[in-house]
Design an enzyme around this catalytic site. Structure first.
Site, PDB file in Angstrom:
ATOM      1  N   ASP A   1      -2.357   5.268  -3.554  1.00 33.27           N
ATOM      2  CA  ASP A   1      -1.740   5.920  -4.711  1.00 33.27           C
ATOM      3  C   ASP A   1      -2.394   5.534  -6.041  1.00 33.27           C
ATOM      4  O   ASP A   1      -2.273   6.288  -7.018  1.00 33.27           O
ATOM      5  CB  ASP A   1      -0.247   5.602  -4.761  1.00 33.27           C
TER       6      ASP A   1
ATOM      7  N   TYR B   1       0.435  11.196 -13.904  1.00 31.57           N
ATOM      8  CA  TYR B   1       0.725  10.406 -12.708  1.00 31.57           C
ATOM      9  C   TYR B   1       1.009   8.958 -13.087  1.00 31.57           C
ATOM     10  O   TYR B   1       1.986   8.354 -12.634  1.00 31.57           O
ATOM     11  CB  TYR B   1      -0.468  10.498 -11.757  1.00 31.57           C
TER      12      TYR B   1
ATOM     13  N   HIS C   1      -4.134  11.021  -3.324  1.00 28.32           N
ATOM     14  CA  HIS C   1      -3.741  12.304  -3.918  1.00 28.32           C
ATOM     15  C   HIS C   1      -4.843  12.754  -4.864  1.00 28.32           C
ATOM     16  O   HIS C   1      -5.371  11.956  -5.644  1.00 28.32           O
ATOM     17  CB  HIS C   1      -2.447  12.184  -4.733  1.00 28.32           C
TER      18      HIS C   1
ATOM     19  N   HIS D   1       8.646  13.954  -4.583  1.00 28.69           N
ATOM     20  CA  HIS D   1       9.728  12.953  -4.579  1.00 28.69           C
ATOM     21  C   HIS D   1      11.074  13.662  -4.682  1.00 28.69           C
ATOM     22  O   HIS D   1      11.880  13.390  -5.576  1.00 28.69           O
ATOM     23  CB  HIS D   1       9.579  11.951  -5.735  1.00 28.69           C
TER      24      HIS D   1
ATOM     25  N   HIS E   1      -0.054   2.764   2.998  1.00 30.04           N
ATOM     26  CA  HIS E   1       1.241   2.940   2.338  1.00 30.04           C
ATOM     27  C   HIS E   1       2.095   3.811   3.255  1.00 30.04           C
ATOM     28  O   HIS E   1       1.615   4.800   3.803  1.00 30.04           O
ATOM     29  CB  HIS E   1       1.013   3.597   0.979  1.00 30.04           C
TER      30      HIS E   1
ATOM     31  N   ASP F   1       4.497  10.986   2.366  1.00 32.51           N
ATOM     32  CA  ASP F   1       3.358  11.837   2.046  1.00 32.51           C
ATOM     33  C   ASP F   1       2.050  11.278   2.591  1.00 32.51           C
ATOM     34  O   ASP F   1       1.050  11.998   2.662  1.00 32.51           O
ATOM     35  CB  ASP F   1       3.263  12.070   0.531  1.00 32.51           C
TER      36      ASP F   1
ATOM     37  N   GLU G   1       4.940   5.593   2.662  1.00 31.56           N
ATOM     38  CA  GLU G   1       5.712   6.729   2.164  1.00 31.56           C
ATOM     39  C   GLU G   1       5.336   7.984   2.944  1.00 31.56           C
ATOM     40  O   GLU G   1       4.211   8.128   3.415  1.00 31.56           O
ATOM     41  CB  GLU G   1       5.439   6.906   0.667  1.00 31.56           C
TER      42      GLU G   1
ATOM     43  N   HIS H   1       2.581   1.594  -5.517  1.00 36.20           N
ATOM     44  CA  HIS H   1       3.831   1.405  -6.242  1.00 36.20           C
ATOM     45  C   HIS H   1       5.008   1.050  -5.309  1.00 36.20           C
ATOM     46  O   HIS H   1       6.162   1.131  -5.724  1.00 36.20           O
ATOM     47  CB  HIS H   1       4.164   2.678  -7.037  1.00 36.20           C
TER      48      HIS H   1
END
Length: 397
Positions: A163, A191, A224, A22, A78, A82, A80, A144
């Protein structure tokens, strides 16, 4: 490509060198992974991609393993970077391939990549048949991001949770029963504390919703870190615990100091806590990783924060942690403030105000000392720690 279940393969990337995530906001002492999953049924489905810098090798490997043209659909749990960062490069090769995502997911993909691909908007309970398996989608907004969802592989009893239930943790092994359990749960807790704490109420509701679906779950494969195959619901139980005002009954003394006076106060306060049977840890905020501090705050019931006064304010390391804590919205924490000064002395009151704004219940008025504390001053700090411990223990009864 590693088979994790019959016809289900891990096609992700292990990022051994990752130290920050991030941007510079999250420390990853043990690296991380970007877990992408390929399901080779009568139809071939790809669930999530990997972070943008790894796009070339990721797409080449997919082409080698299955042939890009043979991928029938892509699931984006998701958006994002990553998880969806390689999507642009993949779609350049197979632009007509349908993408399954939430309504918010489609909007965010367009925002990231400025492309209007073949989106198939799904909501909780929607499904797509692959052959022997069926994908069932579960929306997980704000876990999230607003677009987040999970994908359940019916017939294999595998939850691809994105996530949720993950960790920033690279290991030689993919599965929870093969790795160091201390490392695994340390990274899982870190996390949760740093990323999911603000959404704890949503976590509890979403877990209840998933349970109500009565889906058998034999494996939880996050996006992850490590895949949960041995007793996979243990991490769900941990999330339920962590989402419910979690603490370990300890106190944390955090400080920053200019010439050592505030450090002396901190150590004396910690001594007072321990005099009354409350275990404590003491950290200099200028010398410890901020995400590790957040994890320690998450584990503690009481948090006492101190700073020297500078320019009628507080030292920058203290200010940074207090700003992070405000955003994380911890629940059921108690706090206190202290500090040293030379002439104006605003810092303890400012720290107290920050803690109140972050939702902490303040147990005692701040304690502050002018210049270098005397032995009598330090006895007062020790008494502050004892009084804080007594008030905290009373709350815990």
């Amino acid at each position: 490509m590693i088979e994790i279940r019959d016809k289900i393969y891990w096609v992700g990337v292990k990022d051994w060198e990752l130290k920050k995530f991030h941007g510079e906001e999250y420390s990853t002492h043990r690296g991380s992974t970007y877990n992408s999953y390929l399901i080779k049924d009568k139809k071939i489905a790809l669930v999530d991609t990997v972070w943008t810098p790894f796009h070339e090798g990721f797409v080449e490997q997919l082409d080698k393993e299955v042939g890009l043209a043979n991928i029938d659909l892509i699931v984006v749990n998701h958006t994002e970077q990553d998880h969806a960062g390689s999507l642009l490069y993949l779609m350049e090769k197979i632009p007509e391939t349908p993408i399954y995502c939430t309504k918010n997911g489609a909007a965010m993909i367009k925002g990231h990549f400025h492309k209007d691909w073949n989106f198939n908007i799904v909501k909780t309970g929607d499904s797509v048949e692959l052959g022997d398996y069926k994908l069932v989608f579960v929306e997980m907004p704000m876990l999230h991001w607003p677009d987040s969802m999970a994908t359940y592989v019916a017939g294999a009893s595998v939850l691809l949770s994105n996530d949720a239930f993950g960790q920033h943790y690279a290991s030689p092994y993919l599965f929870n029963d093969l790795v160091d359990q201390g490392e695994l749960f340390q990274e899982a807790l870190k996390y949760y504390a740093n990323i999911l704490t603000p959404f704890s109420d949503l976590v509890k509701r979403k877990i209840s919703e998933i349970k109500s679906l009565n889906l058998p779950i034999d494996m939880i494969a996050p996006s992850h870190g490590i895949i949960w195959r041995e007793n996979p619901l243990q991490i769900v139980e941990k999330y339920e615990l962590w989402a419910s005002g979690y603490h370990e009954g300890t106190a944390l003394v955090l400080y920053d100091t200019m010439w050592g006076a505030t450090k002396k106060m901190a150590l004396s306060i910690a001594k007072g806590l321990e005099n009354k049977g409350v275990g404590s840890k003491v950290f200099n905020l200028a010398k410890i990783d901020k995400n590790d501090v957040v994890t320690e705050i998450f584990k503690a019931k009481g948090v006492i924060v101190g700073s020297s006064t500078i320019n009628k304010g507080i030292l920058s390391a203290t200010a940074a942690i207090l700003e992070i804590v405000k955003g994380l919205r911890f629940k059921d924490k108690v706090g206190g403030a202290f500090g040293s000064y030379g002439w104006s002395g605003e810092s303890p009151k400012l720290v107290e105000e920050h803690l109140r704004d972050a939702g902490f219940e303040i147990l005692l008025d701040p304690v502050k000392m002018k210049y270098d504390p005397t032995p009598e001053d330090l006895k007062e700090c020790e008494a502050f720690g004892e009084q804080f411990a007594a008030a905290m223990k009373e709350q815990l009864q």
